[in-house]
Each structure stands twice: as C-alpha cells, then as structure tokens.
Design an enzyme around this catalytic site. Sequence first.
Site, PDB file in Angstrom:
ATOM      1  N   ASP A  34       3.437  -1.831  -0.724  1.00 36.85           N
ATOM      2  CA  ASP A  34       3.777  -0.594  -1.423  1.00 36.85           C
ATOM      3  C   ASP A  34       4.400  -0.882  -2.786  1.00 36.85           C
ATOM      4  O   ASP A  34       4.960  -1.960  -3.014  1.00 36.85           O
ATOM      5  CB  ASP A  34       4.799   0.211  -0.611  1.00 36.85           C
ATOM      6  CG  ASP A  34       4.205   0.830   0.648  1.00 36.85           C
ATOM      7  OD1 ASP A  34       3.035   0.541   0.952  1.00 36.85           O
ATOM      8  OD2 ASP A  34       4.931   1.590   1.314  1.00 36.85           O
ATOM      9  N   HIS A  89       6.623   8.231  -7.060  1.00 32.51           N
ATOM     10  CA  HIS A  89       7.533   7.853  -5.967  1.00 32.51           C
ATOM     11  C   HIS A  89       8.769   8.757  -5.866  1.00 32.51           C
ATOM     12  O   HIS A  89       9.903   8.289  -5.781  1.00 32.51           O
ATOM     13  CB  HIS A  89       7.983   6.396  -6.154  1.00 32.51           C
ATOM     14  CG  HIS A  89       8.315   5.692  -4.867  1.00 32.51           C
ATOM     15  ND1 HIS A  89       9.559   5.734  -4.288  1.00 32.51           N
ATOM     16  CD2 HIS A  89       7.556   4.912  -4.042  1.00 32.51           C
ATOM     17  CE1 HIS A  89       9.572   5.009  -3.187  1.00 32.51           C
ATOM     18  NE2 HIS A  89       8.360   4.505  -3.001  1.00 32.51           N
ATOM     19  N   HIS A 180       6.144  -5.076   0.301  1.00 32.57           N
ATOM     20  CA  HIS A 180       6.194  -4.518  -1.045  1.00 32.57           C
ATOM     21  C   HIS A 180       5.858  -5.600  -2.064  1.00 32.57           C
ATOM     22  O   HIS A 180       6.211  -6.777  -1.857  1.00 32.57           O
ATOM     23  CB  HIS A 180       7.585  -3.941  -1.339  1.00 32.57           C
ATOM     24  CG  HIS A 180       7.954  -2.802  -0.440  1.00 32.57           C
ATOM     25  ND1 HIS A 180       8.350  -2.991   0.871  1.00 32.57           N
ATOM     26  CD2 HIS A 180       7.958  -1.450  -0.654  1.00 32.57           C
ATOM     27  CE1 HIS A 180       8.585  -1.805   1.432  1.00 32.57           C
ATOM     28  NE2 HIS A 180       8.354  -0.864   0.538  1.00 32.57           N
TER      29      HIS A 180
END
Length: 212
Positions: A34, A89, A180
């Site tokens: 992510d 986000h 991530h």
Amino acid sequence: MKLPNKQTLLGLLPDALALTRGDRSERSAYLTFDDGPNPTFTPPLLDLLAQHDAQASFFLIGDQVERHPGIVERIVAEGHLIGNHSYDHPHFDRLPLSEQIAQVERTDRLLARFDGRPRHRFRTPRGVVPLRLLARFARERRGITYWSYDSLDYDDHPVDRLAAALERHGLRNGEIVLMHDDSARAEGILRRLLPQWRDQGIALRALPEEPA
C-alpha cells in the site's frame, strides 16, 4: 466475551465482496503493498521481487500515481497488479459516501491509463471499511480487498522483529500479506524471507484482477 475483529467479520462475507484470502487450492500466497508508488522505496522493492521471480499487488494512491507515472509503468510491465488505494489517502470514515466514491472513481481513471482496465481492486485507506461503501460496492458487484496477515511494517519496529513474526506465522495457502512501499521495512523483511519461501515451494502471485 471477546468480540470478533474486523478481519474475521469480513472473512464471513463472500470473496467477491470482501477478499481476505486468495486461492487456497495451491501452495501460493499474495504480497500486497500500500501507499505507493514511492520513488525511493518502490524501485528497489521491484528489483528484489524480480530477483526471486515473485509477483505482487500494489495498491496505489492516485496523487502519487500522478507524480511518478514511470514507476507505475514499470509495475505493470513487470507483471504485477495495480490496485486502487484512493486518490489522496483520506480518513474514509470522515467522508460522505459521495466523496468516498469520487476518490475511488478518480483513481480508477488514473490507473486505467496504465492497464486499460475500467476498475481495479480497491483497498480502503487505513483498513477502514465504511458500511455504506460496502453496501454500494455490493450493488455494483464490486469488492474490497483486505488481508489475512498484517506485517505491521508501518510501525517503527525493527525489521528483524517484523520478519521474525512473519516467519513464525508462516504463509498459509492463499495468505494475503499487507505491506507498504513507503519505507524500507518491507524490502528488509523480504530480503530475509523470500529465499525461505522459495525453498518451501511457495509461489508468490499477483491477485486476480477485479472483474470489469
């Protein structure tokens, strides 16, 4: 009595609506990243995946896609899946449904420039899953992609500690691992574990694409 967590509850839903595990019939697992693309951390991660013949899924933030299109092109060219992780986000639980949908649709349009697909697997920021969004997706026959194992690489823990925790857990068939690519921690974890997984015969695959 301990209440079930969000991951457990989502796991009770059909995979088409909330995916928490991939294909369980094969000795395979799914690495997902992510918050990219990131010009510092994504390219060396791609190098590492290529060295180990591993495919993965990258859930990208739209405004980062606009800043770093060359990295997105490389992700697609090397056979990885690109997914939708919203445009910038935000806290989805603080947005009205119309703005949540706008975030999803804007990023889908950006990603379509790279893979030609009208919509993409979607993962909400911070793992928040608003019920109204889930209901809207159900009507549209669209799903949210979650995970079965959280690497915690977004916390400032030593890489060796994070790697050891995942090593102890092991990769079950169909495991979806949350990682991530906005720090070096995922790369550090995988430098230790990718050789082990290869020796164990675990194939690391990209998630299947979201049905159009």
